[in-house]
Design a protein around this motif. Sequence first.
Motif, PDB file in Angstrom:
ATOM      1  N   LEU A   9       0.842  -1.195   0.000  1.00  0.00           N
ATOM      2  CA  LEU A   9       0.000   0.000   0.000  1.00  0.00           C
ATOM      3  C   LEU A   9       0.876   1.244   0.000  1.00  0.00           C
ATOM      4  O   LEU A   9       1.574   1.531   0.982  1.00  0.00           O
ATOM      5  CB  LEU A   9      -0.907   0.002   1.233  1.00  0.00           C
ATOM      6  CG  LEU A   9      -1.797   1.233   1.414  1.00  0.00           C
ATOM      7  CD1 LEU A   9      -2.803   1.354   0.260  1.00  0.00           C
ATOM      8  CD2 LEU A   9      -2.519   1.175   2.753  1.00  0.00           C
ATOM      9  N   ASP A  10       0.841   1.983  -1.101  1.00  0.00           N
ATOM     10  CA  ASP A  10       1.564   3.253  -1.211  1.00  0.00           C
ATOM     11  C   ASP A  10       0.787   4.310  -0.426  1.00  0.00           C
ATOM     12  O   ASP A  10      -0.384   4.559  -0.679  1.00  0.00           O
ATOM     13  CB  ASP A  10       1.670   3.639  -2.691  1.00  0.00           C
ATOM     14  CG  ASP A  10       2.492   4.899  -2.934  1.00  0.00           C
ATOM     15  OD1 ASP A  10       2.874   5.566  -1.960  1.00  0.00           O
ATOM     16  OD2 ASP A  10       2.735   5.205  -4.117  1.00  0.00           O
ATOM     17  N   ASN A  11       1.483   4.941   0.518  1.00  0.00           N
ATOM     18  CA  ASN A  11       0.864   5.956   1.375  1.00  0.00           C
ATOM     19  C   ASN A  11       1.497   7.325   1.148  1.00  0.00           C
ATOM     20  O   ASN A  11       1.389   8.214   1.983  1.00  0.00           O
ATOM     21  CB  ASN A  11       1.012   5.528   2.848  1.00  0.00           C
ATOM     22  CG  ASN A  11       0.271   6.417   3.807  1.00  0.00           C
ATOM     23  OD1 ASN A  11      -0.928   6.621   3.675  1.00  0.00           O
ATOM     24  ND2 ASN A  11       0.982   6.968   4.795  1.00  0.00           N
ATOM     25  N   GLY A  12       2.160   7.484  -0.016  1.00  0.00           N
ATOM     26  CA  GLY A  12       2.898   8.709  -0.289  1.00  0.00           C
ATOM     27  C   GLY A  12       2.072   9.785  -0.982  1.00  0.00           C
ATOM     28  O   GLY A  12       0.848   9.713  -1.060  1.00  0.00           O
ATOM     29  N   ARG A  13       2.792  10.763  -1.538  1.00  0.00           N
ATOM     30  CA  ARG A  13       2.171  11.976  -2.067  1.00  0.00           C
ATOM     31  C   ARG A  13       1.142  11.693  -3.145  1.00  0.00           C
ATOM     32  O   ARG A  13       0.068  12.321  -3.170  1.00  0.00           O
ATOM     33  CB  ARG A  13       3.270  12.894  -2.631  1.00  0.00           C
ATOM     34  CG  ARG A  13       2.751  14.233  -3.151  1.00  0.00           C
ATOM     35  CD  ARG A  13       3.882  15.058  -3.741  1.00  0.00           C
ATOM     36  NE  ARG A  13       4.475  14.400  -4.883  1.00  0.00           N
ATOM     37  CZ  ARG A  13       3.973  14.427  -6.121  1.00  0.00           C
ATOM     38  NH1 ARG A  13       2.842  15.075  -6.360  1.00  0.00           N
ATOM     39  NH2 ARG A  13       4.573  13.811  -7.113  1.00  0.00           N
ATOM     40  N   VAL A  14       1.410  10.751  -4.063  1.00  0.00           N
ATOM     41  CA  VAL A  14       0.481  10.522  -5.166  1.00  0.00           C
ATOM     42  C   VAL A  14      -0.853   9.957  -4.699  1.00  0.00           C
ATOM     43  O   VAL A  14      -1.842  10.001  -5.432  1.00  0.00           O
ATOM     44  CB  VAL A  14       1.090   9.591  -6.246  1.00  0.00           C
ATOM     45  CG1 VAL A  14       2.338  10.212  -6.844  1.00  0.00           C
ATOM     46  CG2 VAL A  14       1.373   8.205  -5.686  1.00  0.00           C
TER      47      VAL A  14
END
Length: 209
Positions: A9-14
Amino acid sequence: RNQSVVLLLDNGRVMAGTVDGVPRVEHAMDAVFAMAHAATQLGDRVGMLAFDRQVRSILVPSNAKSQVGRAGEAMFALDPDLAESAYQEAFHQTVARFRRRSLIVVFTDLVSAAVEQALLPALPILTRRHLVMVAAVQDPSVSRWAHDGPHEWVGEAFRSAAAANQLHHRRAASARLRAAGAIVVNAEPGRLGVDTVEAYLEVKASGRL
């Protein structure tokens, strides 16, 4: 049965941007729940890793029905980090923690710059051993703007041109990921979990794991 599925799970800016008024990361969280439920129901082992500029949580693989609840607990305290995601670090930790060949599902967005500059260079870390799926939610308003017309105002024409350009770059990013060996799911809001589960079932049916 007893195959391995790892949900990244990407939890970054995008993932901070909204689609239909909901942050992209929340669309992805719903899809994580759907995948965890489907895979454990079929007897597969599910693990999870959440990351942004650093790894935030890791869930050890299990096929217990309680794994869905554990995934929820691992995501509960997450808020999108407005920094670029460290795909290289996250993927290195993934292959170190999850050594068994797995279907790895990366929930992120298909922003062209992020895909070209960060995701694609890091992807071989995973594809050397694992089967990789990249899953993202698309914004239907961008498609509507791209196909709007005729235009009464100059600003509307500029908006349509920008939307068409964004769609073009998104399609190009998807094509690059497929060429690099990834399965790509680019779903409408409310469909990300369903479409990702369908792609997972196709993988199982094909015997690619």
